[in-house]
Motif scaffolding. Structure first.
Motif, PDB file in Angstrom:
ATOM      1  N   ASN A 191     -15.805 -46.920  60.829  1.00  0.00           N
ATOM      2  CA  ASN A 191     -16.910 -47.872  60.964  1.00  0.00           C
ATOM      3  C   ASN A 191     -16.837 -48.728  62.222  1.00  0.00           C
ATOM      4  O   ASN A 191     -17.837 -49.301  62.638  1.00  0.00           O
ATOM      5  N   PHE A 192     -15.664 -48.851  62.820  1.00  0.00           N
ATOM      6  CA  PHE A 192     -15.456 -49.628  64.029  1.00  0.00           C
ATOM      7  C   PHE A 192     -16.001 -51.056  63.896  1.00  0.00           C
ATOM      8  O   PHE A 192     -16.922 -51.455  64.610  1.00  0.00           O
ATOM      9  N   PRO A 193     -15.456 -51.863  62.975  1.00  0.00           N
ATOM     10  CA  PRO A 193     -15.977 -53.210  62.736  1.00  0.00           C
ATOM     11  C   PRO A 193     -15.788 -54.162  63.910  1.00  0.00           C
ATOM     12  O   PRO A 193     -16.606 -55.058  64.124  1.00  0.00           O
ATOM     13  N   ALA A 194     -14.702 -53.986  64.694  1.00  0.00           N
ATOM     14  CA  ALA A 194     -14.479 -54.856  65.850  1.00  0.00           C
ATOM     15  C   ALA A 194     -15.220 -54.316  67.066  1.00  0.00           C
ATOM     16  O   ALA A 194     -15.455 -53.118  67.194  1.00  0.00           O
ATOM     17  N   LYS A 195     -15.580 -55.217  67.968  1.00  0.00           N
ATOM     18  CA  LYS A 195     -16.255 -54.809  69.193  1.00  0.00           C
ATOM     19  C   LYS A 195     -15.201 -54.314  70.180  1.00  0.00           C
ATOM     20  O   LYS A 195     -14.851 -54.989  71.160  1.00  0.00           O
ATOM     21  N   ALA A 196     -14.694 -53.111  69.902  1.00  0.00           N
ATOM     22  CA  ALA A 196     -13.560 -52.586  70.666  1.00  0.00           C
ATOM     23  C   ALA A 196     -13.539 -51.066  70.617  1.00  0.00           C
ATOM     24  O   ALA A 196     -14.211 -50.443  69.798  1.00  0.00           O
ATOM     25  N   LEU A 197     -12.749 -50.497  71.516  1.00  0.00           N
ATOM     26  CA  LEU A 197     -12.416 -49.078  71.450  1.00  0.00           C
ATOM     27  C   LEU A 197     -11.383 -48.874  70.350  1.00  0.00           C
ATOM     28  O   LEU A 197     -10.603 -49.776  70.041  1.00  0.00           O
ATOM     29  N   TYR A 198     -11.345 -47.684  69.774  1.00  0.00           N
ATOM     30  CA  TYR A 198     -10.365 -47.343  68.744  1.00  0.00           C
ATOM     31  C   TYR A 198      -9.691 -46.020  69.111  1.00  0.00           C
ATOM     32  O   TYR A 198     -10.364 -45.025  69.361  1.00  0.00           O
ATOM     33  N   ASP A 199      -8.356 -46.044  69.157  1.00  0.00           N
ATOM     34  CA  ASP A 199      -7.624 -44.803  69.350  1.00  0.00           C
ATOM     35  C   ASP A 199      -6.360 -44.837  68.502  1.00  0.00           C
ATOM     36  O   ASP A 199      -6.166 -45.747  67.704  1.00  0.00           O
ATOM     37  N   MET A 200      -5.468 -43.846  68.683  1.00  0.00           N
ATOM     38  CA  MET A 200      -4.242 -43.787  67.893  1.00  0.00           C
ATOM     39  C   MET A 200      -2.986 -43.685  68.761  1.00  0.00           C
ATOM     40  O   MET A 200      -1.888 -43.532  68.231  1.00  0.00           O
ATOM     41  N   GLU A 201      -3.139 -43.777  70.085  1.00  0.00           N
ATOM     42  CA  GLU A 201      -2.002 -43.548  70.969  1.00  0.00           C
ATOM     43  C   GLU A 201      -1.653 -44.691  71.908  1.00  0.00           C
ATOM     44  O   GLU A 201      -0.476 -44.855  72.284  1.00  0.00           O
ATOM     45  N   ALA A 202      -2.628 -45.468  72.357  1.00  0.00           N
ATOM     46  CA  ALA A 202      -2.412 -46.377  73.492  1.00  0.00           C
ATOM     47  C   ALA A 202      -1.305 -47.399  73.251  1.00  0.00           C
ATOM     48  O   ALA A 202      -0.552 -47.732  74.175  1.00  0.00           O
ATOM     49  N   ALA A 203      -1.182 -47.906  72.027  1.00  0.00           N
ATOM     50  CA  ALA A 203      -0.160 -48.929  71.760  1.00  0.00           C
ATOM     51  C   ALA A 203       1.245 -48.374  71.964  1.00  0.00           C
ATOM     52  O   ALA A 203       2.116 -49.045  72.543  1.00  0.00           O
ATOM     53  N   GLY A 204       1.491 -47.162  71.504  1.00  0.00           N
ATOM     54  CA  GLY A 204       2.796 -46.538  71.706  1.00  0.00           C
ATOM     55  C   GLY A 204       3.094 -46.313  73.170  1.00  0.00           C
ATOM     56  O   GLY A 204       4.223 -46.523  73.635  1.00  0.00           O
ATOM     57  N   PHE A 205       2.084 -45.897  73.913  1.00  0.00           N
ATOM     58  CA  PHE A 205       2.210 -45.712  75.357  1.00  0.00           C
ATOM     59  C   PHE A 205       2.523 -47.035  76.046  1.00  0.00           C
ATOM     60  O   PHE A 205       3.448 -47.123  76.867  1.00  0.00           O
ATOM     61  N   CYS A 206       1.757 -48.074  75.703  1.00  0.00           N
ATOM     62  CA  CYS A 206       1.921 -49.381  76.349  1.00  0.00           C
ATOM     63  C   CYS A 206       3.235 -50.058  75.974  1.00  0.00           C
ATOM     64  O   CYS A 206       3.706 -50.942  76.695  1.00  0.00           O
ATOM     65  N   GLU A 207       3.804 -49.666  74.870  1.00  0.00           N
ATOM     66  CA  GLU A 207       5.085 -50.235  74.442  1.00  0.00           C
ATOM     67  C   GLU A 207       6.200 -49.862  75.419  1.00  0.00           C
ATOM     68  O   GLU A 207       7.124 -50.653  75.662  1.00  0.00           O
ATOM     69  N   LEU A 208       6.111 -48.663  76.027  1.00  0.00           N
ATOM     70  CA  LEU A 208       7.221 -48.157  76.831  1.00  0.00           C
ATOM     71  C   LEU A 208       6.907 -47.966  78.311  1.00  0.00           C
ATOM     72  O   LEU A 208       7.767 -48.208  79.161  1.00  0.00           O
ATOM     73  N   ALA A 209       5.711 -47.508  78.633  1.00  0.00           N
ATOM     74  CA  ALA A 209       5.406 -47.128  80.019  1.00  0.00           C
ATOM     75  C   ALA A 209       5.674 -48.236  81.043  1.00  0.00           C
ATOM     76  O   ALA A 209       6.221 -47.945  82.123  1.00  0.00           O
ATOM     77  N   PRO A 210       5.351 -49.504  80.766  1.00  0.00           N
ATOM     78  CA  PRO A 210       5.615 -50.541  81.774  1.00  0.00           C
ATOM     79  C   PRO A 210       7.092 -50.683  82.131  1.00  0.00           C
ATOM     80  O   PRO A 210       7.421 -51.071  83.257  1.00  0.00           O
ATOM     81  N   SER A 211       7.975 -50.363  81.200  1.00  0.00           N
ATOM     82  CA  SER A 211       9.408 -50.471  81.477  1.00  0.00           C
ATOM     83  C   SER A 211       9.896 -49.357  82.394  1.00  0.00           C
ATOM     84  O   SER A 211      10.976 -49.456  82.983  1.00  0.00           O
ATOM     85  N   PHE A 212       9.101 -48.310  82.546  1.00  0.00           N
ATOM     86  CA  PHE A 212       9.461 -47.207  83.425  1.00  0.00           C
ATOM     87  C   PHE A 212       8.953 -47.421  84.852  1.00  0.00           C
ATOM     88  O   PHE A 212       9.374 -46.727  85.766  1.00  0.00           O
ATOM     89  N   SER A 213       8.023 -48.349  85.027  1.00  0.00           N
ATOM     90  CA  SER A 213       7.483 -48.662  86.342  1.00  0.00           C
ATOM     91  C   SER A 213       7.231 -50.165  86.390  1.00  0.00           C
ATOM     92  O   SER A 213       8.156 -50.942  86.560  1.00  0.00           O
ATOM     93  N   CYS A 214       5.992 -50.570  86.205  1.00  0.00           N
ATOM     94  CA  CYS A 214       5.641 -51.984  86.062  1.00  0.00           C
ATOM     95  C   CYS A 214       4.294 -52.053  85.354  1.00  0.00           C
ATOM     96  O   CYS A 214       3.546 -51.074  85.323  1.00  0.00           O
TER      97      CYS A 214
END
Length: 220
Positions: free
Chosen positions: A141-164
């Motif tokens: 239903n996408f109740p929030a005014k936002a994009l919805y996915d299932m991967e980005a949080a896991g990516f963002c948890e680690l990727a910045p530590s590998f670069s910036c």
């Protein structure tokens, strides 16, 4: 597409752009656009690479855990330097029409634990921004005014530590809305939506390439 033979963990290879994508139908247009070739069929995660332009891509599978694992695997397998850009790209649900629109996620929030991330420099002149919620189950239903996915949080948890954090980016193409059911999406439709935005992504990549060069000089 080019083919590469696995060598001694690719020591000395200079990768400047790392793509983390969940699904092969999403990844295929990017692989073709940047002329990447499959390294091996025997890896834990499929990895594609082009030695000439410095692009590498991993297909992680669906979910934040797999996205984080794929990101880590790509970093370690190719010995990626700290100046590289990291990009999570793929499809996402959105609270409104139209489908097929490209967005940059300016805030990524893990819906389950509330952790928030603010990846990358903004490219407001090139692509609109939107918040993104990473969920553990497909949203409808996408109740929030936002994009919805299932991967980005896991990516963002680690990727910045590998670069910036400034070189960590999340881009999403709207695949479904409250008026368009995700279950009706086919692989061909997903690939088509990504293909339509390759031109926009390529222009953004020109800007990211300059940032990578600056970061490489700074580190050296």
């Amino acid at each position: 597409m080019k083919q590469f033979i696995k060598n001694d963990r690719f020591l000395g290879v200079r990768i400047k752009t790392c793509w983390v994508m969940a699904l092969r139908p999403e990844a295929n247009p990017v692989i073709e656009a940047f002329d990447m070739g499959l390294i091996s069929n025997e890896l834990l995660f499929p990895i594609y690479m082009n030695l000439d332009n410095g692009h590498a891509l991993v297909i992680s599978g669906v979910g934040s855990v797999k996205s984080a694992a794929g990101t880590t695997y790509l970093k370690s397998y190719l010995n990626v330097g700290r100046y590289a850009a990291w990009i999570n790209f793929g499809i996402a649900g959105y609270y409104k029409e139209p489908t097929g629109e490209l967005y940059q996620a300016i805030k990524v929030e893990n819906y389950d634990n509330g952790k928030a991330f603010f990846p990358g420099l903004r490219f407001a002149k090139n692509v609109p921004g939107a918040p993104l919620l990473s969920v553990s189950k497909p949203a409808k239903n996408f109740p929030a005014k936002a994009l919805y996915d299932m991967e980005a949080a896991g990516f963002c948890e680690l990727a910045p530590s590998f670069s910036c954090n400034e070189l960590t980016y999340v881009f999403k193409v709207v695949s479904d809305t409250p008026n368009t059911c995700a279950s009706l999406l086919t692989n061909k439709m997903v690939t088509g939506q990504i293909e339509k935005n390759i031109g926009k992504i390529s222009k953004i990549m020109d800007l990211i390439d300059e940032l990578v060069k600056d970061e490489q000089k700074r580190i050296i």
